[in-house]
Design a protein around this motif. Structure first.
Motif, PDB file in Angstrom:
ATOM      1  N   GLN A  14       2.627 -65.041 -36.318  1.00 54.42           N
ATOM      2  CA  GLN A  14       3.791 -65.481 -37.091  1.00 54.42           C
ATOM      3  C   GLN A  14       3.551 -66.897 -37.606  1.00 54.42           C
ATOM      4  OE1 GLN A  14       7.290 -64.834 -34.578  1.00 54.42           O
ATOM      5  NE2 GLN A  14       7.805 -63.135 -35.936  1.00 54.42           N
ATOM      6  N   GLU A  15       4.140 -67.146 -38.736  1.00 50.67           N
ATOM      7  CA  GLU A  15       4.061 -68.473 -39.332  1.00 50.67           C
ATOM      8  C   GLU A  15       4.470 -69.526 -38.309  1.00 50.67           C
ATOM      9  OE1 GLU A  15       6.692 -68.913 -42.671  1.00 50.67           O
ATOM     10  OE2 GLU A  15       5.229 -70.060 -43.802  1.00 50.67           O
ATOM     11  N   ALA A  16       3.705 -70.625 -38.316  1.00 45.00           N
ATOM     12  CA  ALA A  16       3.929 -71.790 -37.445  1.00 45.00           C
ATOM     13  C   ALA A  16       3.400 -71.606 -36.026  1.00 45.00           C
ATOM     14  CB  ALA A  16       5.387 -72.201 -37.391  1.00 45.00           C
ATOM     15  N   GLU A  17       2.979 -70.383 -35.692  1.00 43.48           N
ATOM     16  CA  GLU A  17       2.427 -70.154 -34.357  1.00 43.48           C
ATOM     17  C   GLU A  17       0.925 -70.469 -34.355  1.00 43.48           C
ATOM     18  OE1 GLU A  17       5.849 -69.709 -32.941  1.00 43.48           O
ATOM     19  OE2 GLU A  17       4.307 -69.025 -31.548  1.00 43.48           O
ATOM     20  N   THR A  18       0.355 -70.385 -33.161  1.00 46.41           N
ATOM     21  CA  THR A  18      -1.081 -70.641 -32.972  1.00 46.41           C
ATOM     22  C   THR A  18      -1.792 -69.337 -32.664  1.00 46.41           C
ATOM     23  OG1 THR A  18      -0.734 -72.906 -32.200  1.00 46.41           O
ATOM     24  CG2 THR A  18      -2.785 -71.826 -31.523  1.00 46.41           C
ATOM     25  N   VAL A  19      -2.976 -69.179 -33.213  1.00 45.54           N
ATOM     26  CA  VAL A  19      -3.760 -67.967 -32.980  1.00 45.54           C
ATOM     27  C   VAL A  19      -5.207 -68.363 -32.716  1.00 45.54           C
ATOM     28  CG1 VAL A  19      -4.269 -67.640 -35.440  1.00 45.54           C
ATOM     29  CG2 VAL A  19      -4.302 -65.675 -33.904  1.00 45.54           C
ATOM     30  N   THR A  20      -5.864 -67.574 -31.881  1.00 47.75           N
ATOM     31  CA  THR A  20      -7.279 -67.823 -31.562  1.00 47.75           C
ATOM     32  C   THR A  20      -8.101 -66.591 -31.881  1.00 47.75           C
ATOM     33  OG1 THR A  20      -6.719 -69.391 -29.809  1.00 47.75           O
ATOM     34  CG2 THR A  20      -8.920 -68.422 -29.754  1.00 47.75           C
ATOM     35  N   LEU A  21      -9.136 -66.796 -32.675  1.00 49.97           N
ATOM     36  CA  LEU A  21     -10.058 -65.728 -33.038  1.00 49.97           C
ATOM     37  C   LEU A  21     -11.333 -65.881 -32.206  1.00 49.97           C
ATOM     38  CD1 LEU A  21      -9.731 -65.834 -36.941  1.00 49.97           C
ATOM     39  CD2 LEU A  21      -8.230 -64.773 -35.254  1.00 49.97           C
ATOM     40  N   SER A  22     -11.798 -64.770 -31.664  1.00 54.46           N
ATOM     41  CA  SER A  22     -12.946 -64.815 -30.742  1.00 54.46           C
ATOM     42  C   SER A  22     -14.262 -64.552 -31.451  1.00 54.46           C
ATOM     43  CB  SER A  22     -12.762 -63.766 -29.644  1.00 54.46           C
ATOM     44  OG  SER A  22     -11.580 -64.003 -28.930  1.00 54.46           O
ATOM     45  N   CYS A  23     -15.301 -65.152 -30.908  1.00 52.17           N
ATOM     46  CA  CYS A  23     -16.653 -64.936 -31.413  1.00 52.17           C
ATOM     47  C   CYS A  23     -17.640 -65.194 -30.285  1.00 52.17           C
ATOM     48  CB  CYS A  23     -16.943 -65.865 -32.587  1.00 52.17           C
ATOM     49  SG  CYS A  23     -18.657 -65.835 -33.177  1.00 52.17           S
ATOM     50  N   THR A  24     -18.552 -64.282 -30.101  1.00 54.88           N
ATOM     51  CA  THR A  24     -19.667 -64.523 -29.187  1.00 54.88           C
ATOM     52  C   THR A  24     -20.954 -64.322 -29.956  1.00 54.88           C
ATOM     53  OG1 THR A  24     -19.656 -62.241 -28.411  1.00 54.88           O
ATOM     54  CG2 THR A  24     -18.398 -63.839 -27.122  1.00 54.88           C
ATOM     55  N   PHE A  75     -17.698 -69.009 -29.229  1.00 57.20           N
ATOM     56  CA  PHE A  75     -17.341 -69.962 -30.296  1.00 57.20           C
ATOM     57  C   PHE A  75     -16.050 -69.473 -30.933  1.00 57.20           C
ATOM     58  CE2 PHE A  75     -18.008 -73.272 -33.214  1.00 57.20           C
ATOM     59  CZ  PHE A  75     -17.991 -72.824 -34.528  1.00 57.20           C
ATOM     60  N   SER A  76     -14.922 -69.743 -30.329  1.00 60.76           N
ATOM     61  CA  SER A  76     -13.652 -69.235 -30.844  1.00 60.76           C
ATOM     62  C   SER A  76     -13.003 -70.246 -31.783  1.00 60.76           C
ATOM     63  CB  SER A  76     -12.710 -68.896 -29.690  1.00 60.76           C
ATOM     64  OG  SER A  76     -12.473 -70.044 -28.900  1.00 60.76           O
ATOM     65  N   LEU A  77     -12.210 -69.726 -32.681  1.00 60.13           N
ATOM     66  CA  LEU A  77     -11.507 -70.535 -33.692  1.00 60.13           C
ATOM     67  C   LEU A  77     -10.022 -70.525 -33.394  1.00 60.13           C
ATOM     68  CD1 LEU A  77     -11.505 -72.041 -36.491  1.00 60.13           C
ATOM     69  CD2 LEU A  77     -11.079 -69.790 -37.508  1.00 60.13           C
ATOM     70  N   LYS A  78      -9.450 -71.701 -33.294  1.00 54.81           N
ATOM     71  CA  LYS A  78      -8.013 -71.828 -33.086  1.00 54.81           C
ATOM     72  C   LYS A  78      -7.364 -72.357 -34.353  1.00 54.81           C
ATOM     73  CE  LYS A  78      -5.798 -75.025 -30.505  1.00 54.81           C
ATOM     74  NZ  LYS A  78      -5.292 -75.734 -29.285  1.00 54.81           N
ATOM     75  N   ILE A  79      -6.342 -71.627 -34.796  1.00 56.48           N
ATOM     76  CA  ILE A  79      -5.579 -72.061 -35.961  1.00 56.48           C
ATOM     77  C   ILE A  79      -4.183 -72.438 -35.470  1.00 56.48           C
ATOM     78  CG2 ILE A  79      -4.750 -71.462 -38.259  1.00 56.48           C
ATOM     79  CD1 ILE A  79      -6.893 -69.250 -38.336  1.00 56.48           C
ATOM     80  N   SER A  80      -3.842 -73.668 -35.638  1.00 54.47           N
ATOM     81  CA  SER A  80      -2.524 -74.158 -35.222  1.00 54.47           C
ATOM     82  C   SER A  80      -1.571 -74.167 -36.408  1.00 54.47           C
ATOM     83  CB  SER A  80      -2.650 -75.580 -34.656  1.00 54.47           C
ATOM     84  OG  SER A  80      -3.565 -75.623 -33.593  1.00 54.47           O
ATOM     85  N   ASP A  81      -0.268 -74.042 -36.099  1.00 54.66           N
ATOM     86  CA  ASP A  81       0.735 -74.097 -37.160  1.00 54.66           C
ATOM     87  C   ASP A  81       0.341 -73.178 -38.321  1.00 54.66           C
ATOM     88  OD1 ASP A  81       1.938 -76.635 -39.467  1.00 54.66           O
ATOM     89  OD2 ASP A  81       2.971 -74.902 -38.612  1.00 54.66           O
ATOM     90  N   SER A  82       0.139 -71.903 -38.018  1.00 58.39           N
ATOM     91  CA  SER A  82      -0.354 -70.939 -39.004  1.00 58.39           C
ATOM     92  C   SER A  82       0.518 -70.927 -40.255  1.00 58.39           C
ATOM     93  CB  SER A  82      -0.390 -69.533 -38.395  1.00 58.39           C
ATOM     94  OG  SER A  82      -1.300 -69.487 -37.323  1.00 58.39           O
TER      95      SER A  82
END
Lengths: 115, 115
Positions: A14-24, A75-82
């Motif tokens: 959801q907009e304004a939330e934080t999400v983490t995308l995974s990568c190995t 190597f995960s990516l965190k997007i804050s305040d989506s």
């Protein structure tokens, strides 16, 4: 040879939330570079963030940050305040040193940001 | 503003036709790349070039050839198109002479359908 694995084909936030995308990843190199690229609906890939393996400090670019765990090869990516504009395919990639080296991509994670 | 331009956004060809995909960059980059993007497979490198008239095979070169007669232009050639070459083709370029962490600049892709 390098391999990159993204285990989440699709994610939603959801907009304004934080999400983490995974990568190995897997590599036999002692030094290498890691990247996250974004491909919006316009299809033009753009670099989001990059990390050099010999640097312990996690890279940060505004709302985007990474969690680099070298021992775990993660190597995960965190997007804050989506934001709605973050809706895109996200690709993790790795590259050994050398200007003519190959960039190896993962299979991508489709991120949908909702209201 | 830097630009990588692919000649066609959408292309429809018949089986057996010879197909040319053109890519031009205006950044004086030494390196140029052709990737193929398929759902669930991510981006796979077909060929790359690190100098005029130089080329290197990527991970999936079979059925493709390339030409780089001028620094700014990198062409992908399908000698005899087949239905399994239906895909999105992405061109990219980057500076050389660095450590390998240079970012790639991408075109907007050509969606090729072979009927």
């Amino acid at each position: 040879a390098q391999t990159v694995t993204q285990s989440q084909p699709e994610m939603s936030v959801q907009e304004a939330e934080t999400v983490t995308l995974s990568c190995t990843y897997d590599t036999s190199e002692s030094n290498y570079y890691l990247f996250w690229y974004k491909q919006p609906p316009s299809r033009q890939m753009i670099l989001v963030i990059r990390q050099e393996a010999y640097k312990q400090q996690n890279a940060t670019e505004n709302r985007f940050s990474v969690n680099f765990q070298k021992a775990a090869k993660s190597f995960s990516l965190k997007i804050s305040d989506s934001q709605l504009g973050d809706t895109a395919m996200y690709f993790c990639a790795s590259r050994p040193p050398g200007t003519a080296s190959k960039l190896t991509f993962g299979t991508g994670t489709r991120l949908q940001v909702t209201l | 503003d830097v630009k990588v331009t692919q000649s066609s956004r959408y292309l429809v060809k018949r089986t057996g036709e010879k197909v040319f995909l053109e890519c031009v960059q205006d950044m004086d980059h030494e390196n140029m790349f052709w990737y193929r993007q398929d759902p669930g497979l991510g981006l796979r490198l077909i060929y790359f070039s690190y100098d005029v008239k130089m080329k290197e095979k990527g991970d999936i070169p079979e059925g493709y050839s390339v030409s780089r007669e001028k620094k700014e232009r990198f062409s992908l050639i399908l000698e005899s198109a087949s239905t399994n070459q239906t895909s999105m083709y992405l061109c990219a370029s980057s500076f050389a002479g660095g450590l390998g962490n240079e970012k790639l600049f991408f075109g907007s892709g050509t969606q090729l359908s072979v009927l």
